[in-house]
Enzyme design. Structure first.
Site, PDB file in Angstrom:
ATOM      1  N   GLY A  17      12.375  -3.984   5.287  1.00 35.73           N
ATOM      2  CA  GLY A  17      12.860  -2.604   5.190  1.00 35.73           C
ATOM      3  C   GLY A  17      13.757  -2.249   6.365  1.00 35.73           C
ATOM      4  N   ARG A  78      14.749  -8.425   0.818  1.00 37.13           N
ATOM      5  CA  ARG A  78      13.422  -9.030   0.684  1.00 37.13           C
ATOM      6  C   ARG A  78      13.690 -10.294  -0.136  1.00 37.13           C
ATOM      7  NH1 ARG A  78       9.951  -4.847   2.827  1.00 37.13           N
ATOM      8  NH2 ARG A  78      10.782  -2.810   2.278  1.00 37.13           N
ATOM      9  N   ASP A 109       6.328  -7.324   9.934  1.00 35.06           N
ATOM     10  CA  ASP A 109       5.392  -8.469   9.990  1.00 35.06           C
ATOM     11  C   ASP A 109       5.698  -9.539   8.938  1.00 35.06           C
ATOM     12  OD1 ASP A 109       4.576  -6.742   8.000  1.00 35.06           O
ATOM     13  OD2 ASP A 109       2.435  -6.938   8.418  1.00 35.06           O
ATOM     14  N   THR A 132      10.713  -1.683  12.165  1.00 34.51           N
ATOM     15  CA  THR A 132      10.146  -1.089  10.950  1.00 34.51           C
ATOM     16  C   THR A 132       9.723   0.335  11.277  1.00 34.51           C
ATOM     17  OG1 THR A 132       8.216  -1.053   9.489  1.00 34.51           O
ATOM     18  CG2 THR A 132       7.946  -2.278  11.517  1.00 34.51           C
ATOM     19  N   ASP A 134       7.241   1.788  10.118  1.00 34.92           N
ATOM     20  CA  ASP A 134       5.789   1.957   9.955  1.00 34.92           C
ATOM     21  C   ASP A 134       4.975   1.921  11.247  1.00 34.92           C
ATOM     22  OD1 ASP A 134       6.138   2.204   7.258  1.00 34.92           O
ATOM     23  OD2 ASP A 134       5.637   0.128   6.786  1.00 34.92           O
ATOM     24  N   ASP A 136       3.439  -0.472  12.569  1.00 37.44           N
ATOM     25  CA  ASP A 136       2.158  -1.138  12.314  1.00 37.44           C
ATOM     26  C   ASP A 136       2.067  -2.534  12.922  1.00 37.44           C
ATOM     27  OD1 ASP A 136       4.115  -2.135  10.661  1.00 37.44           O
ATOM     28  OD2 ASP A 136       2.854  -2.271   8.880  1.00 37.44           O
ATOM     29  N   ARG A 178       2.646   2.310   3.661  1.00 39.73           N
ATOM     30  CA  ARG A 178       1.854   1.701   2.594  1.00 39.73           C
ATOM     31  C   ARG A 178       0.489   1.280   3.128  1.00 39.73           C
ATOM     32  NH1 ARG A 178       5.804  -1.803  -0.573  1.00 39.73           N
ATOM     33  NH2 ARG A 178       6.082  -2.595   1.516  1.00 39.73           N
TER      34      ARG A 178
HETATM   35  P1  ADP Z   1       8.880  -6.566   6.610  1.00 41.22           P
HETATM   36  O1  ADP Z   1       9.490  -7.613   7.462  1.00 41.22           O
HETATM   37  O2  ADP Z   1       9.512  -5.220   6.805  1.00 41.22           O
HETATM   38  O3  ADP Z   1       7.353  -6.553   6.714  1.00 41.22           O
HETATM   39  P2  ADP Z   1       8.647  -7.930   4.037  1.00 41.22           P
HETATM   40  O4  ADP Z   1       7.167  -7.993   4.048  1.00 41.22           O
HETATM   41  O5  ADP Z   1       9.323  -7.616   2.762  1.00 41.22           O
HETATM   42  O6  ADP Z   1       9.230  -6.882   5.094  1.00 41.22           O
HETATM   43  O7  ADP Z   1       9.172  -9.342   4.554  1.00 41.22           O
HETATM   44  C1  ADP Z   1      10.562  -9.575   4.688  1.00 41.22           C
HETATM   45  C2  ADP Z   1      10.886 -10.959   4.245  1.00 41.22           C
HETATM   46  O8  ADP Z   1      10.215 -11.924   5.068  1.00 41.22           O
HETATM   47  C3  ADP Z   1      10.439 -11.331   2.829  1.00 41.22           C
HETATM   48  O9  ADP Z   1      11.303 -10.843   1.859  1.00 41.22           O
HETATM   49  C4  ADP Z   1      10.464 -12.864   2.897  1.00 41.22           C
HETATM   50  O10 ADP Z   1      11.783 -13.334   2.800  1.00 41.22           O
HETATM   51  C5  ADP Z   1       9.958 -13.109   4.314  1.00 41.22           C
HETATM   52  N1  ADP Z   1       8.515 -13.399   4.288  1.00 41.22           N
HETATM   53  C6  ADP Z   1       7.508 -12.535   4.121  1.00 41.22           C
HETATM   54  N2  ADP Z   1       6.323 -13.174   4.095  1.00 41.22           N
HETATM   55  C7  ADP Z   1       6.591 -14.502   4.250  1.00 41.22           C
HETATM   56  C8  ADP Z   1       5.797 -15.691   4.296  1.00 41.22           C
HETATM   57  N3  ADP Z   1       4.470 -15.651   4.187  1.00 41.22           N
HETATM   58  N4  ADP Z   1       6.444 -16.854   4.473  1.00 41.22           N
HETATM   59  C9  ADP Z   1       7.770 -16.925   4.583  1.00 41.22           C
HETATM   60  N5  ADP Z   1       8.587 -15.843   4.536  1.00 41.22           N
HETATM   61  C10 ADP Z   1       7.997 -14.653   4.376  1.00 41.22           C
HETATM   62  O1  F6P Z   2       8.191  -1.128   5.623  1.00 42.50           O
HETATM   63  C1  F6P Z   2       8.638   0.198   5.589  1.00 42.50           C
HETATM   64  C2  F6P Z   2       8.411   0.842   4.249  1.00 42.50           C
HETATM   65  O2  F6P Z   2       9.182   1.971   4.406  1.00 42.50           O
HETATM   66  C3  F6P Z   2       6.996   1.184   3.816  1.00 42.50           C
HETATM   67  O3  F6P Z   2       6.406   2.260   4.466  1.00 42.50           O
HETATM   68  C4  F6P Z   2       7.226   1.440   2.338  1.00 42.50           C
HETATM   69  O4  F6P Z   2       6.060   1.310   1.596  1.00 42.50           O
HETATM   70  C5  F6P Z   2       8.191   0.366   1.988  1.00 42.50           C
HETATM   71  O5  F6P Z   2       8.934   0.103   3.175  1.00 42.50           O
HETATM   72  C6  F6P Z   2       9.085   0.687   0.833  1.00 42.50           C
HETATM   73  O6  F6P Z   2      10.157  -0.199   0.843  1.00 42.50           O
HETATM   74  P1  F6P Z   2      11.126  -0.571  -0.360  1.00 42.50           P
HETATM   75  O7  F6P Z   2      11.412   0.661  -1.120  1.00 42.50           O
HETATM   76  O8  F6P Z   2      12.312  -1.135   0.331  1.00 42.50           O
HETATM   77  O9  F6P Z   2      10.381  -1.581  -1.154  1.00 42.50           O
END
Ligand code: ADP
Ligand code: F6P
Length: 329
Positions: A17, A78, A109, A132, A134, A136, A178
């Site tokens: 995000g 993502r 994360d 982020t 969040d 978190d 979330r």
């Molecule tokens: P954020 O980084 O904001 O937590 P996401 O959870 O969507 O957002 O993670 C971002 C991207 O990181 C994912 O779309 C994916 O490409 C990569 N990613 C997430 N989890 C894993 C994982 N377990 N192993 C490898 N890549 C990952």
């Molecule tokens: O990680 C930030 C965040 O804004 C969360 O609080 C929310 O649930 C999520 O991203 C929504 O993201 P998207 O609409 O890009 O899936």
């Protein structure tokens, strides 16, 4: 200072995000790299761009005047494919072909889980920066974007308060988070909300209704209930419907702030945090650090292994939750 002999070109990407201040972090990474006589390469659309080789050379002027802009000039995504090792291998080969010998990942994360895999499976030098809204992520007091997001939410709730007061309404305002209640808790304290519903605290509909009724009998004619999207009772619409069922005299309204919280010009705090962490990330790579997230705790730079940053969570202060409740009496 010991410089890694082979470190010549640093890649930088934003993933997950978007968050206000990501641009300030990109700027700091690029300018620190150039200051250190390294080349900087921007990777578009996070891990997707690594797989598809969407690279762009970054010069000092490439990051001019972006410090005040929300979003990310490198774009984000993502990328599900990146969860598979075969695609991560393509990503590493693409970086090696391009001469990129270290990577800075700005994200949450999930992004650090991907970064950790690059580091562990391919011994690729990589450092993370927490970006982020969040807040978190374990290993830093604040993540880039959180301060801007809560200020946006606070201003929106202040406006809703005017209408709530004028029409004797109870507003259910849904904020992002979330899995984490930081945005909810801070917004609630800052706006004097009547109740705060966040994932970390179990919510009971009967208790909530009893409380609202008690408030009404004290002559409070309107109210603001902040609902984090991850609350156990459901989203703001669902909770408002349940309250209306139990307290039919109440006129309720629901506002979901949504992605408004993710955009906009970053606050001073976010710009400063992003600038310092961007600089520290490049210096960390030069010092040979890898597999870590740079953060800030009590004003000091910290280095938290990705494994820890991904598996542990930044906890809300439960005392602050109680204070929010006490002050809304
Ligand atoms: P954020 O980084 O904001 O937590 P996401 O959870 O969507 O957002 O993670 C971002 C991207 O990181 C994912 O779309 C994916 O490409 C990569 N990613 C997430 N989890 C894993 C994982 N377990 N192993 C490898 N890549 C990952
Ligand atoms: O990680 C930030 C965040 O804004 C969360 O609080 C929310 O649930 C999520 O991203 C929504 O993201 P998207 O609409 O890009 O899936």
């Amino acid at each position: 200072m010991t410089n890694l002999k082979h470190l010549k070109k640093i890649g930088v990407l934003t993933s997950g995000g978007d968050a206000p201040g990501m641009n300030a972090a990109i700027r700091a990474v690029v300018r620190t790299a150039i200051f250190r006589k390294l080349e900087a390469v921007g990777i578009y659309r996070g891990y997707e761009g690594l797989i598809q080789k969407q690279f762009t050379e970054m010069k000092t002027h490439s990051v001019s005047k972006i410090i005040s802009r929300g979003g990310t000039i490198l774009k984000s995504s993502r990328c599900l494919e990146f969860k598979e090792k075969a695609y991560r291998e393509i990503a590493v080969n693409n970086m090696r072909e391009e001469g990129i010998d270290a990577l800075v990942v700005i994200g949450g994360d999930g992004s650090f889980r991907g970064a950790d895999a690059l580091y562990r499976e391919f011994d690729f030098p990589v450092v993370g920066i927490p970006g982020t809204i969040d807040n978190d992520i374990y290993g830093t007091d604040y993540t880039i974007g959180f301060d801007t997001a809560v200020n946006t939410a606070m201003e929106a709730v202040d406006k809703l308060r005017d209408t709530a007061d004028s029409h004797n309404l109870v507003f259910f305002v849904e904020v992002m988070g979330r899995d984490a209640g930081f945005i909810g808790l801070y917004t609630s304290i800052a706006t004097g909300a009547e109740a705060t519903l966040i994932p970390e605290v179990h919510t009971d509909i009967n208790k909530l209704c009893a409380y609202l009724d008690h408030e009404r009998r004290k002559n409070k004619t309107s109210g603001i209930i902040i609902v984090a999207e991850g609350d156990n009772m459901g989203n703001a619409n669902e909770i408002a419907a349940k309250v209306s069922e139990k307290l039919p005299d109440y006129e309720t309204r629901v506002t979901t702030l949504g992605h408004i919280q993710r955009g906009g010009s970053p606050t001073c705090n976010d710009r400063v945090l992003a600038s310092i962490l961007g600089n520290r990330a490049v210096e960390a790579l030069l010092e040979g650090k890898s597999g870590v997230m740079v953060g800030q705790v009590n004003g000091q730079t910290t280095y938290t292994p990705f494994q820890e940053a991904c598996t542990r969570h930044n906890e809300i202060n439960k005392l602050w939750y109680e204070i929010a409740h006490i002050l809304s009496l």
